[in-house]
Design a protein around this motif. Structure first.
Motif, short mmCIF file in Angstrom:
data_model
loop_
_atom_site.label_atom_id
_atom_site.label_comp_id
_atom_site.label_asym_id
_atom_site.label_seq_id
_atom_site.Cartn_x
_atom_site.Cartn_y
_atom_site.Cartn_z
N ASP A 168 -3.49 -3.34 -4.97
CA ASP A 168 -4.89 -2.57 -5.13
C ASP A 168 -6.07 -3.65 -3.71
N ASN A 169 -6.13 -4.89 -4.70
CA ASN A 169 -6.84 -5.60 -4.55
C ASN A 169 -6.40 -6.46 -3.50
N ALA A 170 -4.52 -6.84 -3.31
CA ALA A 170 -3.44 -8.34 -2.66
C ALA A 170 -4.48 -7.96 -1.63
N ILE A 171 -4.56 -8.97 -1.20
CA ILE A 171 -4.42 -9.74 0.89
C ILE A 171 -3.23 -8.94 1.35
N GLY A 172 -2.80 -8.07 1.98
CA GLY A 172 -2.42 -7.51 2.27
C GLY A 172 -0.88 -6.45 2.55
N CYS A 173 -2.05 -5.75 1.14
CA CYS A 173 -2.23 -4.46 0.43
C CYS A 173 -1.41 -3.99 1.51
N GLU A 174 -2.00 -3.15 3.03
CA GLU A 174 -1.96 -2.40 3.67
C GLU A 174 -0.52 -2.00 4.12
N LYS A 175 0.11 -3.71 3.78
CA LYS A 175 1.77 -3.15 4.26
C LYS A 175 2.23 -2.20 3.33
N ILE A 176 1.87 -2.26 1.97
CA ILE A 176 2.61 -1.42 1.25
C ILE A 176 2.13 -0.08 1.27
N LYS A 177 0.68 0.70 1.48
CA LYS A 177 -0.22 1.56 2.08
C LYS A 177 0.89 2.54 3.03
N PHE A 178 1.10 1.47 4.25
CA PHE A 178 1.80 1.93 5.12
C PHE A 178 3.06 2.61 5.05
N MET A 179 3.86 0.68 5.01
CA MET A 179 5.22 1.45 4.79
C MET A 179 6.07 2.39 3.16
N PHE A 180 4.75 2.53 2.31
CA PHE A 180 5.64 2.94 1.79
C PHE A 180 5.01 4.27 0.80
N ASN A 181 3.79 4.79 1.93
CA ASN A 181 2.64 5.42 1.16
C ASN A 181 2.46 5.40 -0.05
N ASN A 182 1.78 4.19 0.07
CA ASN A 182 1.17 3.46 -0.82
C ASN A 182 1.81 3.32 -2.79
N GLU A 183 2.73 3.34 -2.92
CA GLU A 183 3.38 3.57 -3.62
C GLU A 183 4.56 2.31 -3.54
N LEU A 184 4.66 1.01 -4.63
CA LEU A 184 5.31 0.08 -4.44
C LEU A 184 5.64 -0.31 -5.75
N LYS A 242 9.34 -14.43 -4.98
CA LYS A 242 10.16 -14.17 -3.83
C LYS A 242 10.67 -12.83 -5.53
N LEU A 243 10.71 -12.21 -5.11
CA LEU A 243 11.88 -11.05 -6.41
C LEU A 243 12.07 -10.17 -5.54
N LYS A 244 13.11 -9.31 -5.32
CA LYS A 244 13.81 -8.29 -5.68
C LYS A 244 13.39 -6.70 -6.19
N CYS A 245 13.10 -5.61 -5.10
CA CYS A 245 11.90 -4.66 -6.46
C CYS A 245 13.35 -4.03 -5.96
N LEU A 246 14.28 -3.49 -7.16
CA LEU A 246 15.58 -2.69 -7.43
C LEU A 246 15.51 -1.05 -7.87
N ASP A 247 13.49 -0.76 -7.63
CA ASP A 247 13.42 0.25 -7.69
C ASP A 247 12.91 1.14 -6.52
N MET A 248 13.54 1.83 -5.83
CA MET A 248 13.38 2.35 -3.91
C MET A 248 12.14 2.88 -4.41
N PRO A 249 10.83 2.93 -3.74
CA PRO A 249 9.96 4.16 -3.78
C PRO A 249 10.60 6.14 -2.88
N ASP A 250 10.39 6.69 -2.96
CA ASP A 250 10.88 8.10 -2.32
C ASP A 250 9.96 8.17 -1.24
N PHE A 251 9.47 7.27 -0.11
CA PHE A 251 9.02 6.82 1.06
C PHE A 251 9.74 5.65 1.71
N ILE A 252 10.47 5.53 2.47
CA ILE A 252 10.83 4.22 2.75
C ILE A 252 10.40 4.20 4.55
N PRO A 253 10.36 3.49 5.22
CA PRO A 253 10.91 3.27 6.52
C PRO A 253 12.01 3.94 6.64
#
Length: 132
Positions: A10-26, A47-58
């Motif tokens: 929520d307070n990370a710089i660049g959080c709008e990427k998550i909000k836009f690309m993944f409908n605010n969920e990661l 550098k991380l690999k997130c294994l749980d994919m969100p419901d909404f992806i590009p």
């Protein structure tokens, strides 16, 4: 659906990427550490690999069958850093807090431990991961 609690980004710089690309969920409930870099000016890059994919992806990612999400976090103006053990290759659930004054990550797997406190947390990159 997202609950009303603050999300880790929520307070990370660049959080709008998550909000836009993944409908605010990661979710970071199951991530694999790919790399940990310590830069000279009190910066830590994770550098991380997130294994749980969100419901909404590009749509493009879905069409190309992305299997995970590559996430690069950068902690700047680090005031505390403690690392024990080897993190790359481990699958884990980090605890991340992105505050307005302080950000923090804590990992403890029993095999390895990381605690980092910084002034800023940046979401440097989000990209599809293809493969295993």
């Amino acid at each position: 659906m997202r609950n009303k609690e603050n999300m880790w980004f929520d307070n990370a710089i660049g959080c709008e990427k998550i909000k836009f690309m993944f409908n605010n969920e990661l979710s970071i409930n199951s991530v694999q550490v790919i790399d940990l870099i310590i830069e000279g000016n009190c910066n830590v890059i994770l550098k991380l690999k997130c294994l749980d994919m969100p419901d909404f992806i590009p749509k493009k990612w879905k069409e190309k069958q992305a299997s995970a999400i590559s996430l690069v976090l950068k902690f700047t103006d680090v005031s505390n850093l403690s690392i024990h053990g080897l993190l790359p290759g481990l699958t884990l659930t980090p605890s991340i807090v992105s505050g307005t004054q302080v950000s923090e990550i804590f990992i403890d797997t029993g095999q390895a431990r990381l605690h980092c406190t910084s002034r800023w947390l940046f979401i440097e990159d989000l990209s599809p991961y293809f493969g295993d």
